[in-house]
Design an enzyme around this catalytic site. Sequence first.
Site, PDB file in Angstrom:
ATOM      1  CG  ASP A  21     -45.173 -30.918  24.848  1.00  0.00           C
ATOM      2  OD1 ASP A  21     -45.750 -30.850  22.840  1.00  0.00           O
ATOM      3  OD2 ASP A  21     -44.382 -31.088  25.369  1.00  0.00           O
ATOM      4  CG  ASP A  25     -42.477 -27.784  21.342  1.00  0.00           C
ATOM      5  OD1 ASP A  25     -43.318 -28.273  22.683  1.00  0.00           O
ATOM      6  OD2 ASP A  25     -42.530 -27.197  20.734  1.00  0.00           O
ATOM      7  CG  ASP A  29     -49.204 -29.008  21.368  1.00  0.00           C
ATOM      8  OD1 ASP A  29     -50.221 -30.105  20.747  1.00  0.00           O
ATOM      9  OD2 ASP A  29     -48.451 -29.955  21.581  1.00  0.00           O
ATOM     10  CG  ASP A  98     -57.335 -12.982  24.720  1.00  0.00           C
ATOM     11  OD1 ASP A  98     -57.272 -12.115  24.163  1.00  0.00           O
ATOM     12  OD2 ASP A  98     -57.005 -14.107  25.273  1.00  0.00           O
ATOM     13  CG  ASP A 199     -56.075  -8.163  25.752  1.00  0.00           C
ATOM     14  OD1 ASP A 199     -55.688  -9.006  27.251  1.00  0.00           O
ATOM     15  OD2 ASP A 199     -55.417  -7.511  25.745  1.00  0.00           O
ATOM     16  CD  GLU A 256     -57.728  -7.720  30.601  1.00  0.00           C
ATOM     17  OE1 GLU A 256     -57.175  -8.265  31.361  1.00  0.00           O
ATOM     18  OE2 GLU A 256     -57.278  -7.195  29.545  1.00  0.00           O
ATOM     19  CG  HIS A 328     -54.018 -15.459  31.151  1.00  0.00           C
ATOM     20  ND1 HIS A 328     -55.713 -14.941  31.354  1.00  0.00           N
ATOM     21  CD2 HIS A 328     -53.461 -14.281  30.760  1.00  0.00           C
ATOM     22  CE1 HIS A 328     -55.538 -13.511  30.767  1.00  0.00           C
ATOM     23  NE2 HIS A 328     -54.090 -13.710  30.207  1.00  0.00           N
ATOM     24  CG  ASP A 329     -53.543 -11.525  33.377  1.00  0.00           C
ATOM     25  OD1 ASP A 329     -52.917 -11.972  32.212  1.00  0.00           O
ATOM     26  OD2 ASP A 329     -54.385 -10.801  32.517  1.00  0.00           O
TER      27      ASP A 329
END
Length: 562
Positions: A21, A25, A29, A98, A199, A256, A328-329
């Site tokens: 970041d 915030d 990013d 993605d 995805d 995926e 990430h899953d």
Amino acid sequence: MMKKWWHDKVAYQIYPKSFADTDGDGIGDLRGVISRLDYLKELGVDIIWLSPIYQSPFVDQGYDISDYYRIAEEFGTMEEFDELLEETKKRNMYVLMDLVINHCSDKHEWFQKALADPYGKYAGFFHFVKGKDGKAPSNYRSYFGGSAWEPVPGTDLYYLHMFAKEQPDLNWENPALREEIYKMINWWLDKGLAGFRIDAIINIKKDLDFPSFEPDGPDGLASCVKMVEEVQGVGEYFEDIKRHTFAKYDAFTVAEVFNMKENELEEFIGEDGHFSSMFDFSAHMLAQGENGWYNSRKPSFKEWRDTIFASQMRMQKVGHAANIIENHDEPRGASRFLPEYAQNEAGKKMLATTSLLLYGIPFIYQGQEIGMTNCRRSDISEYDDINTKDQYMEALRAGCSVQQALDCCYENSRDNARTPMQWNGEKGAGFTDGTPWLALNPNYTEINVEEQDKRADSVLNYYRRLTALKKAPAYGETFTYGEFIPDYADQDGGFAYHRKTEDQDILIAANYGTEPCTLKLAGTSAEVLLSNIGNADIRAGEIAEKGTVTLESCEAAVLLLK
Ligand code: TEU
């Protein structure tokens, strides 16, 4: 086999929200990604996959896209994205976006127009289906729990959503929808993308009769995956997509795919397959519980290793799979695949060694290279992930105590991998100057890039050596195209295989057990190319003297056999 530009590459998945970041915030990013490109280059990364950065309400962390042509303002601007592309090109790196095209967000213009005119053109972009006897058209349970059907207000219609209700499924049967999607894909490829991670793509084909199935849970519903498993013909869509988009650009695509039908591997990733590659989830699937996280299981070491071996034997005949330890899953691999006694730096390096040198394209997930771990939370309110909240409730409904349900989340939650990247040991972990959107794993004071960068024997520096070895001109051909041959499978805790070409034989060997194990080498000598616990000289001596190599618990070695 025809050689392709991606075969010998090392890929890295960035989860942008949690990477870096730069504006305080608490949300990562694109500037943050740009600022870390040199770090990635030094790690040996060639291809970067960015989890979704499109405009989104973030109900499912960007996997609910409300505008395919805009960058989420949380992440930056299109100018910054273009700058990122330029900066990667300067470094000979490639970017994958993605591609989320099974569904979009309910805030997407198409869906808003569909709701406004439920029998008009845009309703045809979705599955708006008449209910049966005042109820939903079928008994499907969505992947995130509850019915996969949601009423269309003011009508007797329902719309299908295989994921959250804010993620309506797109109707691939409709040529007008397909045309819009192809236009969008080509628009991104024209910008200079190298390709896409695709995805949940197996879900795009629906059985338009939407038959109900035998209920498989106390809610009286049946998993929507049943329909996916039964329906035929998804490959025709994949070919259509490929022909209209990827093939024209020599794009790299990694799909995926869960629930592929047996015998379809060749069609999926063979030389002329639908995709360049697909993730190998076989080891990850082992833990899956029949009804959810509350009855997930812990496979034995042998089961885990043999599953990877079997998958390698199958995949290498056909194409190059994308090999992952985590994403990430999934929970962090160091917490999931390493036995407790191996959850240390030696163990993490061992896991990296046996995984990154398999046949296929390694995808490192952010933080894996410093050995980030699962993160324990003491209350469900500390989790953000939609799937975690559902599975927590599912566990309670099945009779688990609050503590047991939290334990399931600790072991399985998708948020384990989504805690912010640990860059240093200071407040905010170097990820942010503000308050991180998801609380940091408190172990950032010990596990972080800054500390490991300085320390020669760190996990991070080992990953750097490992990717360098994988790509070294002297061995690159073997690590890319050399046959995978398992060996010493009868050794308890042994995880050993060769990568072999006509003129080179490299043995990758590791000891996941607690006791030392001694392997008798076939050849007369061997050179130690890499050792995870810094005793290459000792091993070289033993090999020269006795023709054996002894591996301590958690030791891994890469040997060039002669
Ligand atoms: O995942 C597809 C998918 O099948 C997941 O729901 C998976 O089964 C689950 O996460 C395992 O815990 C993709 C994305 O990777 C995921 O992040 C999205 O939530 C999902 O699609 C919907 O877009």
